[in-house]
Design an enzyme around this catalytic site. Structure first.
Site, short mmCIF file in Angstrom:
data_model
loop_
_atom_site.label_atom_id
_atom_site.label_comp_id
_atom_site.label_asym_id
_atom_site.label_seq_id
_atom_site.Cartn_x
_atom_site.Cartn_y
_atom_site.Cartn_z
N ARG A 120 0.79 -1.22 0.00
CA ARG A 120 0.00 0.00 0.00
C ARG A 120 0.82 1.28 0.00
NH1 ARG A 120 -2.80 -3.74 1.47
NH2 ARG A 120 -0.86 -4.27 2.52
N THR A 121 1.76 1.36 0.94
CA THR A 121 2.43 2.66 1.13
C THR A 121 3.23 3.02 -0.12
OG1 THR A 121 2.55 2.10 3.46
CG2 THR A 121 3.81 4.00 2.73
N LYS A 124 25.45 -3.58 -0.58
CA LYS A 124 26.92 -3.53 -0.63
C LYS A 124 27.47 -2.75 0.55
CE LYS A 124 26.36 -2.86 -5.56
NZ LYS A 124 26.41 -1.74 -6.53
N ARG A 163 10.99 3.93 3.66
CA ARG A 163 10.63 2.95 4.70
C ARG A 163 11.89 2.19 5.08
NH1 ARG A 163 5.60 -1.11 4.72
NH2 ARG A 163 4.65 0.89 5.24
N HIS A 208 4.50 5.78 11.66
CA HIS A 208 4.06 5.61 10.27
C HIS A 208 3.09 6.77 9.99
CE1 HIS A 208 2.94 3.97 6.52
NE2 HIS A 208 2.65 2.73 6.85
N1 CP Z 1 -0.49 -0.01 5.74
C1 CP Z 1 0.73 -0.30 5.25
O1 CP Z 1 1.74 0.28 5.65
O2 CP Z 1 0.75 -1.27 4.30
P1 CP Z 1 2.05 -1.75 3.50
O3 CP Z 1 2.98 -2.39 4.52
O4 CP Z 1 1.55 -2.69 2.46
O5 CP Z 1 2.70 -0.52 2.94
#
Ligand code: CP
Length: 305
Positions: free
Chosen positions: A51-52, A80, A101, A129
């Site tokens: 999603r993100t 590396k 991320r 998040h």
């Molecule tokens: N909600 C969320 O962070 O989903 P993903 O881990 O798929 O990005």
């Protein structure tokens, strides 16, 4: 130049502005279709995501911009031994904004300190998040009509669930918010959040283990997955993973206007039979994530339409 590391990086007024903009984008997408023409978003994902990462990419494409990036540490020069600091200095030469991320808490913050483009924390370890929180706030405000005077059940892995940590930080700034923290003893919300956020701001909350006890009094139920990747041993994960399963029978205990949110991915914690219940809004929530990330990109790039 502004980065987004935590929901607290925006004031309540700034958050409201982003949510208003997201609503306008939802209603008038054509107005924004070329707003980011010539701009590039880099998605630097050292951890898995559906999603993100893809909603960020969809957001930038919807704005007429372009995207580049990597979807795992293994497919980047991190494999590396390249540091996050060096990577962001290079990416600053290639893109106008980036979403990162990383499994290590604080990694996006390190990147922001060396970056000459806005950095968005797209999830750092079990910490924060913030763009999921923007998604959650937009979902709640759009479908419930308010962000105040709500009793919110947070259920599941409250220890490692970064979406829950960020959501608490954001919601305590609105009036009359009450939390019911539903988790097994081992997955309770960390003490630092209780002490530094809930107790400090005199927020009403209680901790319970049985979901059934909480359901009749909730305006919202925010379900979470047990975070397998944060457990130190498989045995503990297996013991915890199916502790909560929301099914049709349990939904009968809930008010007729209670909304069920989930940041997704779901494993077993919501039975698929619940998907047909009009109170289940987790797939709508994923759609709101695109609008709010479009609004965030415009805000951080200081583009007005
Ligand atoms: N909600 C969320 O962070 O989903 P993903 O881990 O798929 O990005």
């Amino acid at each position: 130049m502004k980065h987004l590391m935590s929901p607290l990086d925006f004031s309540v007024e700034e958050l409201d502005h982003i949510l208003d903009l997201a609503n306008d984008i939802e209603n008038h997408p054509e107005k924004y279709a070329h707003a980011c023409a010539g701009k590039k978003l880099a998605t630097l994902f050292y951890e898995p995501s559906t999603r993100t990462r893809l909603s960020f990419e969809a957001a930038m494409l919807n704005l007429g911009g372009s995207v580049l990036g990597f979807s795992s540490a293994d497919s980047s020069s991190a494999a590396k031994g390249e540091s996050v600091s060096d990577t962001i200095r290079v990416i600053s030469c290639y893109a106008d904004i980036c979403a990162m991320r990383h499994p290590k808490e604080g990694a996006p913050m390190v990147a922001a300190s060396k970056s000459s483009i806005p950095v968005i924390n797209a999830g750092d370890g079990g910490h924060q998040h913030p763009t999921q929180t923007l998604t959650d706030l937009l979902t709640i405000r759009s479908l419930k009509g308010r962000l105040n005077n709500l009793t919110i059940g947070l259920c599941g892995d409250l220890k490692f669930g970064r979406t829950v940590h960020s959501l608490i930080h954001a919601l305590v700034r609105y009036p009359d918010i009450r939390f019911v923290l539903i988790s097994p003893e081992e997955l309770r919300i960390p003490d630092y959040i209780k002490e530094n956020v809930l107790d400090k701001d005199h927020i009403s909350y209680k901790e319970v283990e049985r979901m059934e006890d909480a359901l009749p009094n909730l305006d919202l139920l925010y379900m979470t997955r047990v975070q397998k990747e944060r457990f130190f041993n498989e045995e503990d994960y297996v013991r915890m993973k199916d502790f909560y399963i929301l099914d049709k029978k349990k939904m009968e205990l809930a008010p007729s206007d209670m909304l069920v949110l989930h940041p997704l991915p779901r494993v077993n914690e919501i039975s698929v039979e619940v998907d047909e219940d009009p109170r289940a809004v987790y797939f709508k929530q994923a759609q709101f994530g695109v609008y709010v990330r479009m609004a965030l990109i415009l805000t951080l790039l200081e583009i007005e339409c």
